[in-house]
Design a protein around this motif. Structure first.
Motif, PDB file in Angstrom:
ATOM      1  N   TYR A  72       0.864  -1.169   0.000  1.00  0.00           N
ATOM      2  CA  TYR A  72       0.000   0.000   0.000  1.00  0.00           C
ATOM      3  C   TYR A  72       0.910   1.230   0.000  1.00  0.00           C
ATOM      4  O   TYR A  72       1.665   1.450   0.949  1.00  0.00           O
ATOM      5  CB  TYR A  72      -0.906   0.031   1.237  1.00  0.00           C
ATOM      6  CG  TYR A  72      -2.071  -0.928   1.163  1.00  0.00           C
ATOM      7  CD1 TYR A  72      -3.255  -0.574   0.528  1.00  0.00           C
ATOM      8  CD2 TYR A  72      -2.003  -2.189   1.747  1.00  0.00           C
ATOM      9  CE1 TYR A  72      -4.340  -1.444   0.462  1.00  0.00           C
ATOM     10  CE2 TYR A  72      -3.077  -3.071   1.685  1.00  0.00           C
ATOM     11  CZ  TYR A  72      -4.240  -2.683   1.047  1.00  0.00           C
ATOM     12  OH  TYR A  72      -5.297  -3.552   0.989  1.00  0.00           O
ATOM     13  N   VAL A  73       0.856   2.029  -1.062  1.00  0.00           N
ATOM     14  CA  VAL A  73       1.732   3.187  -1.198  1.00  0.00           C
ATOM     15  C   VAL A  73       0.898   4.460  -1.076  1.00  0.00           C
ATOM     16  O   VAL A  73       0.042   4.731  -1.922  1.00  0.00           O
ATOM     17  CB  VAL A  73       2.479   3.178  -2.541  1.00  0.00           C
ATOM     18  CG1 VAL A  73       3.485   4.329  -2.579  1.00  0.00           C
ATOM     19  CG2 VAL A  73       3.191   1.852  -2.751  1.00  0.00           C
ATOM     20  N   SER A 124      -0.677  -0.827  -4.407  1.00  0.00           N
ATOM     21  CA  SER A 124      -1.980  -0.188  -4.246  1.00  0.00           C
ATOM     22  C   SER A 124      -1.747   1.278  -3.937  1.00  0.00           C
ATOM     23  O   SER A 124      -1.280   1.632  -2.852  1.00  0.00           O
ATOM     24  CB  SER A 124      -2.776  -0.849  -3.117  1.00  0.00           C
ATOM     25  OG  SER A 124      -3.999  -0.156  -2.901  1.00  0.00           O
ATOM     26  N   LEU A 125      -2.029   2.143  -4.899  1.00  0.00           N
ATOM     27  CA  LEU A 125      -1.860   3.583  -4.700  1.00  0.00           C
ATOM     28  C   LEU A 125      -3.070   4.067  -3.930  1.00  0.00           C
ATOM     29  O   LEU A 125      -4.158   4.248  -4.479  1.00  0.00           O
ATOM     30  CB  LEU A 125      -1.715   4.292  -6.052  1.00  0.00           C
ATOM     31  CG  LEU A 125      -0.584   3.765  -6.946  1.00  0.00           C
ATOM     32  CD1 LEU A 125      -0.485   4.595  -8.218  1.00  0.00           C
ATOM     33  CD2 LEU A 125       0.747   3.757  -6.211  1.00  0.00           C
ATOM     34  N   GLU A 152      -2.961  -1.176  -8.449  1.00  0.00           N
ATOM     35  CA  GLU A 152      -4.334  -0.906  -8.044  1.00  0.00           C
ATOM     36  C   GLU A 152      -4.429   0.547  -7.593  1.00  0.00           C
ATOM     37  O   GLU A 152      -3.436   1.129  -7.142  1.00  0.00           O
ATOM     38  CB  GLU A 152      -4.762  -1.811  -6.894  1.00  0.00           C
ATOM     39  CG  GLU A 152      -4.729  -3.294  -7.203  1.00  0.00           C
ATOM     40  CD  GLU A 152      -5.085  -4.149  -5.994  1.00  0.00           C
ATOM     41  OE1 GLU A 152      -5.169  -5.377  -6.154  1.00  0.00           O
ATOM     42  OE2 GLU A 152      -5.265  -3.590  -4.893  1.00  0.00           O
ATOM     43  N   VAL A 153      -5.614   1.124  -7.715  1.00  0.00           N
ATOM     44  CA  VAL A 153      -5.848   2.499  -7.278  1.00  0.00           C
ATOM     45  C   VAL A 153      -7.123   2.534  -6.450  1.00  0.00           C
ATOM     46  O   VAL A 153      -8.137   1.935  -6.833  1.00  0.00           O
ATOM     47  CB  VAL A 153      -5.990   3.461  -8.484  1.00  0.00           C
ATOM     48  CG1 VAL A 153      -6.276   4.889  -7.992  1.00  0.00           C
ATOM     49  CG2 VAL A 153      -4.730   3.444  -9.341  1.00  0.00           C
ATOM     50  N   VAL A 173      -3.691  -0.698 -15.646  1.00  0.00           N
ATOM     51  CA  VAL A 173      -4.023  -0.778 -14.232  1.00  0.00           C
ATOM     52  C   VAL A 173      -4.961  -1.963 -14.009  1.00  0.00           C
ATOM     53  O   VAL A 173      -5.910  -2.176 -14.774  1.00  0.00           O
ATOM     54  CB  VAL A 173      -4.673   0.539 -13.750  1.00  0.00           C
ATOM     55  CG1 VAL A 173      -5.244   0.393 -12.342  1.00  0.00           C
ATOM     56  CG2 VAL A 173      -3.643   1.671 -13.795  1.00  0.00           C
ATOM     57  N   ALA A 174      -4.699  -2.743 -12.971  1.00  0.00           N
ATOM     58  CA  ALA A 174      -5.447  -3.987 -12.763  1.00  0.00           C
ATOM     59  C   ALA A 174      -6.778  -3.768 -12.066  1.00  0.00           C
ATOM     60  O   ALA A 174      -7.752  -4.477 -12.338  1.00  0.00           O
ATOM     61  CB  ALA A 174      -4.603  -4.969 -11.951  1.00  0.00           C
ATOM     62  N   GLN A 175      -6.832  -2.788 -11.162  1.00  0.00           N
ATOM     63  CA  GLN A 175      -8.041  -2.621 -10.353  1.00  0.00           C
ATOM     64  C   GLN A 175      -8.181  -1.175  -9.912  1.00  0.00           C
ATOM     65  O   GLN A 175      -7.204  -0.549  -9.501  1.00  0.00           O
ATOM     66  CB  GLN A 175      -7.975  -3.540  -9.120  1.00  0.00           C
ATOM     67  CG  GLN A 175      -9.165  -3.433  -8.177  1.00  0.00           C
ATOM     68  CD  GLN A 175      -9.043  -4.412  -7.031  1.00  0.00           C
ATOM     69  OE1 GLN A 175      -9.056  -5.629  -7.226  1.00  0.00           O
ATOM     70  NE2 GLN A 175      -8.915  -3.899  -5.819  1.00  0.00           N
TER      71      GLN A 175
END
Length: 434
Positions: A72-73, A124-125, A152-153, A173-175
């Motif tokens: 998680y970024v 995960s942004l 992911e976003v 982007v995946a998700q």
């Protein structure tokens, strides 16, 4: 060389695997150790640099590795909204964006196998800011994708228009998860303090971009349940169905203010989670059924047969005393480069839990400016901490209520070293992260 596992030794828990591999060559030594052939370890993707986690369960022995799987970024701690539920309502710390150079150091510190299609690390942004307010948001996404990282976003959606939706799809982007805390205008405004239309338009833009590009983008909604918006949840589910979204994640609010303490829906659920599943009798194992005029009233009546939903004795409900971050190979990175074991420990903040105010102090296990993220993950002290989390030998604080020992997460009545996770809402299935 094969790896040897002591069957009699205590071990932590593991994540889930769905692949079944040939077990040819498995054997026991004269002292009872299990020898796993190197070829079998290679087929399973277990990395020699990571700890092996072995768990003995009633249905047999399970083996996995303590691999870094998701980051998680928090690319920014700033946000364009001021939601009533947000941790930022109680912060006393500077806001900022993650500089590009620091982000590159983070990417360079990921496992070398990131480029492998079968073992991509997920970025995960998200975090506690709105990622789309970062001035170089699309650049950050592009750089991660160029390194083969799954992206992911999580966004509030208010800054996501049709052009940006197309860019996200093109970049692979995946998700994308849109936080939509209301199934109607009134419920949404009661939490977010503004009109719902921009977030709904963002969902529509993502769906249309996916349709036109024919890409495999997963689109979902995140809903934080409170007393003021829970009545609108059926309408939110109807929106997700109409738009053919992939998932809806329904979590509970973490009360950071007195206002939100009055809004929580999970007091009884936390208490129920303190007791072993076997203590709830009879256990409810429910088969799939068609909802029709006969079954619907009976199934609805099941809600009256327990203190929580899902029923604490039912199969398949959220786990208790289970740290998803430790079990699933997840870590969190703040905009300033600090690395924490989870989102809850990323920033110092207050929580109202168990009838009292608690200060949750942040726990820093490293800094991406100083060491590669993979080195931080494999640090011996951090490894030992994750093992402690998987064992989850903390007191059942929700069973007996709050006490002065838990006014902070420094310790607990067991004398646990910092940080104590005895009142962690994530570990009891109260709070979920997409």
């Amino acid at each position: 060389m094969p790896s040897t596992i002591g069957l009699g030794h205590a071990a932590g828990a593991i994540g889930r695997r769905t692949d079944y591999l040939p077990s040819d060559g498995l054997r026991r030594t004269e002292i009872g150790d299990l020898v796993v052939p190197a070829v079998l370890l290679a087929q399973s993707g277990l990395d020699a640099g990571d700890d092996l986690i072995c768990e003995a369960k009633p249905d047999g022995l399970r083996l996995t590795d303590d691999r870094l799987r998701k980051v998680y970024v928090e690319i920014t701690s700033a946000c364009n909204l001021a939601c009533a539920t947000c941790i930022r309502q109680t912060w006393d710390e500077p806001l900022g964006h993650m500089p590009l150079a620091r982000y590159m150091q983070l990417l360079d510190g990921l496992p070398a196998g990131t480029q492998s299609p079968g073992r991509p690390v997920t970025l995960s942004l998200s975090g506690f800011g709105e990622p789309l307010v970062h001035p170089e948001f699309l650049t950050l996404v592009r750089l991660a994708r160029e390194q083969g990282v799954r992206v992911e976003v999580i966004t509030n959606g208010t800054l996501l228009d049709a052009a940006l939706a197309r860019e996200l799809v093109v970049l692979g982007v995946a998700q994308v998860t849109v936080s939509l805390d209301g199934g109607d205008e009134a419920a949404y405004a009661a939490v977010r303090g503004q009109a719902r239309a921009p977030a709904v338009a963002a969902v529509a833009a993502l769906v249309e971009a996916r349709r036109r590009a024919r890409r495999g983008l997963e689109i979902g909604l995140a809903f934080v349940a409170t007393r003021r918006n829970i009545g609108s949840l059926p309408r939110l589910l109807a929106l997700a169905h109409d738009r053919q979204l992939d998932f809806v994640s329904v979590s509970n609010v973490v009360p950071h203010t007195l206002e939100m303490a009055a809004e929580m829906l999970w007091g009884g659920a936390a208490w129920a989670a303190s007791f072993p599943d076997a203590s709830w009798r009879p256990r409810l194992d429910l088969a799939r059924m068609t909802l029709d005029d006969q079954s619907r009233p009976a199934l609805a009546a099941l809600l009256d047969h327990g203190p929580t939903w899902p029923h604490p004795g039912s199969a398949g409900g959220p786990r208790r005393n289970h740290c998803r971050f430790a079990h699933e190979g997840t870590v969190a990175v703040a905009w300033d480069g600090r690395v924490a074991p989870c989102l809850s420990l990323l920033h110092t903040h207050p929580e109202y839990v168990n009838g009292h105010w608690k200060t949750v102090h942040s726990h820093v296990v490293g800094h991406v400016d100083e060491r590669p993220l993979l080195d931080i993950w494999r640090d011996v002290t951090y490894r030992a901490f994750r093992q402690r989390l998987r064992a989850f030998d903390f007191p059942a604080c929700f069973a007996c209520g709050g006490c002065p020992e838990t006014d902070t997460n420094d310790t607990d009545c067991y004398g646990s070293p910092f940080p104590s996770c005895s009142e962690c809402l994530w570990a009891q299935g109260i709070v979920l992260c997409p």
